[in-house]
Scaffold this active site. Structure first.
Site, PDB file in Angstrom:
ATOM      1  N   LYS A   1      74.886  -2.394  66.742  1.00 16.48           N
ATOM      2  CA  LYS A   1      73.933  -1.645  67.556  1.00 16.48           C
ATOM      3  C   LYS A   1      74.440  -0.255  67.911  1.00 16.48           C
ATOM      4  O   LYS A   1      73.696   0.706  67.849  1.00 16.48           O
ATOM      5  CB  LYS A   1      73.735  -2.378  68.886  1.00 16.48           C
ATOM      6  CG  LYS A   1      72.489  -3.175  68.995  1.00 16.48           C
ATOM      7  CD  LYS A   1      72.446  -3.825  70.373  1.00 16.48           C
ATOM      8  CE  LYS A   1      73.753  -4.511  70.665  1.00 16.48           C
ATOM      9  NZ  LYS A   1      74.013  -4.850  72.047  1.00 16.48           N
TER      10      LYS A   1
ATOM     11  N   ARG B   1      69.102  -6.963  79.208  1.00 14.25           N
ATOM     12  CA  ARG B   1      69.956  -8.041  78.722  1.00 14.25           C
ATOM     13  C   ARG B   1      69.525  -9.378  79.292  1.00 14.25           C
ATOM     14  O   ARG B   1      70.096 -10.400  78.935  1.00 14.25           O
ATOM     15  CB  ARG B   1      71.389  -7.749  79.180  1.00 14.25           C
ATOM     16  CG  ARG B   1      72.391  -7.636  78.066  1.00 14.25           C
ATOM     17  CD  ARG B   1      73.748  -7.470  78.732  1.00 14.25           C
ATOM     18  NE  ARG B   1      74.831  -7.434  77.792  1.00 14.25           N
ATOM     19  CZ  ARG B   1      75.258  -6.339  77.175  1.00 14.25           C
ATOM     20  NH1 ARG B   1      74.641  -5.203  77.345  1.00 14.25           N
ATOM     21  NH2 ARG B   1      76.290  -6.406  76.370  1.00 14.25           N
TER      22      ARG B   1
ATOM     23  N   ARG C   1      87.418  -5.214  65.764  1.00 13.89           N
ATOM     24  CA  ARG C   1      86.858  -3.968  66.302  1.00 13.89           C
ATOM     25  C   ARG C   1      87.878  -3.204  67.146  1.00 13.89           C
ATOM     26  O   ARG C   1      88.534  -3.775  68.009  1.00 13.89           O
ATOM     27  CB  ARG C   1      85.628  -4.280  67.160  1.00 13.89           C
ATOM     28  CG  ARG C   1      85.081  -3.066  67.890  1.00 13.89           C
ATOM     29  CD  ARG C   1      83.681  -3.277  68.326  1.00 13.89           C
ATOM     30  NE  ARG C   1      83.586  -3.992  69.604  1.00 13.89           N
ATOM     31  CZ  ARG C   1      82.424  -4.243  70.215  1.00 13.89           C
ATOM     32  NH1 ARG C   1      81.296  -3.880  69.659  1.00 13.89           N
ATOM     33  NH2 ARG C   1      82.415  -4.874  71.360  1.00 13.89           N
TER      34      ARG C   1
ATOM     35  N   ARG D   1      89.128  -2.969  72.893  1.00 11.86           N
ATOM     36  CA  ARG D   1      88.489  -2.959  74.208  1.00 11.86           C
ATOM     37  C   ARG D   1      89.037  -4.098  75.049  1.00 11.86           C
ATOM     38  O   ARG D   1      89.325  -5.173  74.539  1.00 11.86           O
ATOM     39  CB  ARG D   1      86.975  -3.134  74.050  1.00 11.86           C
ATOM     40  CG  ARG D   1      86.232  -1.830  74.139  1.00 11.86           C
ATOM     41  CD  ARG D   1      84.809  -1.957  73.703  1.00 11.86           C
ATOM     42  NE  ARG D   1      84.080  -3.042  74.367  1.00 11.86           N
ATOM     43  CZ  ARG D   1      82.767  -3.205  74.239  1.00 11.86           C
ATOM     44  NH1 ARG D   1      82.069  -2.384  73.483  1.00 11.86           N
ATOM     45  NH2 ARG D   1      82.167  -4.200  74.847  1.00 11.86           N
TER      46      ARG D   1
ATOM     47  N   ARG E   1      80.812 -13.697  76.075  1.00 14.78           N
ATOM     48  CA  ARG E   1      79.688 -12.770  75.886  1.00 14.78           C
ATOM     49  C   ARG E   1      78.673 -13.319  74.896  1.00 14.78           C
ATOM     50  O   ARG E   1      77.476 -13.178  75.088  1.00 14.78           O
ATOM     51  CB  ARG E   1      80.209 -11.405  75.428  1.00 14.78           C
ATOM     52  CG  ARG E   1      80.500 -10.503  76.611  1.00 14.78           C
ATOM     53  CD  ARG E   1      81.679  -9.595  76.370  1.00 14.78           C
ATOM     54  NE  ARG E   1      81.457  -8.649  75.325  1.00 14.78           N
ATOM     55  CZ  ARG E   1      82.373  -8.295  74.426  1.00 14.78           C
ATOM     56  NH1 ARG E   1      83.562  -8.856  74.436  1.00 14.78           N
ATOM     57  NH2 ARG E   1      82.101  -7.391  73.541  1.00 14.78           N
TER      58      ARG E   1
END
Ligand code: ADP
Ligand code: ZN
Length: 223
Positions: free
Chosen positions: A17, A93, A130, A162, A173
């Site tokens: 995204k 969300r 990532r 992150r 998540r």
């Protein structure tokens, strides 16, 4: 003149995204409004909101609906968003957030909601590799053998994992996505505003699919 756009992107963490939103924001010349980026900026500023958000985010949880709706209400009221539009990334969300957003955007409704669909098994692999630039947010994929410190090609910032890309937070998540965010797909489908894009393809191909979907939604509306 390039027409603006009011778009929402949905999709699991790691569906791509962020990358697509940056492209869409350039293409339509509208701000990319990422609630995750807004909360990370609040953390860097050290505000009360930032401190609270960090505790929730590092654990992979969700910040409260009321706070998030307040942030978005304010942001969408600014002149750039009121004028040309926006690309919304990470909001809504939850169903209560989506209901609040409908109320905020009654006068200038969204054009279309794009769901970038990538199965859970695939995003799990993507997320563990990532890495992200701490300063400009550019995403990178780790091969596991880079030399450290890793420096961002775009801005020279530090490229890091992150704080919420730990295995536990990732699982949390993804579970919350299935539980709280996936119902938005029905919410938008039932009101004829959803377009599902297969996100298992190259970033360029996914971009083409999204652009085609936005054009089609516009044509349908103008008919
Ligand atoms: P990801 O999609 O990988 O979770 P984001 O950058 O979109 O990354 O969001 C990071 C975190 O910020 C989320 O896990 C959540 O804690 C918080 N957050 C962002 N947007 C929202 C929202 N709309 N409602 C509640 N929490 C949010
Ligand atoms: Zn950078």
């Amino acid at each position: 003149m390039i027409p603006g756009a009011r778009l929402i992107l949905l999709g699991r963490q790691g569906a791509g995204k962020g990358t697509q939103c940056v492209r869409l924001s350039r293409q339509f010349v509208v701000p990319h409004i990422s609630t995750g980026d807004m909360l990370r900026a609040a953390q860097r500023e050290g505000s009360e909101l930032g401190k609270m958000a960090k505790l929730v985010m590092d654990d992979g949880g969700l910040v409260g609906d009321e706070i998030m709706v307040g942030l978005i209400r304010e942001r969408l009221g600014q002149s750039d968003a009121m004028g040309r539009g926006y690309i919304l990334d990470g909001f809504p969300r939850t169903v209560p957030q989506a209901i609040a957003l409908d109320e905020i955007t009654t006068d200038l409704p969204i054009d279309v909601v794009i769901d970038v669909d990538v199965p859970r098994e695939i995003v799990l692999n993507r997320l563990s590799a990532r890495r992200v630039c701490r300063d400009c947010g550019t995403n990178y994929v780790s091969s596991g053998i880079e030399r450290l410190p890793w420096i961002c090609e775009v801005c020279g910032g530090d490229v890091v994992r992150r704080d919420d890309d730990t295995p536990e937070a990732i699982m949390h998540r993804l579970d919350l996505y299935d539980e709280l965010t996936a119902p938005l797909i029905d919410f938008y489908q039932s009101t004829g505003r959803l377009c599902i894009i297969d996100g298992v393809a190259s970033a360029d191909e996914v971009s083409r699919r999204i652009t085609a979907a936005v054009e089609e939604a516009r044509q349908n509306r103008n008919r």
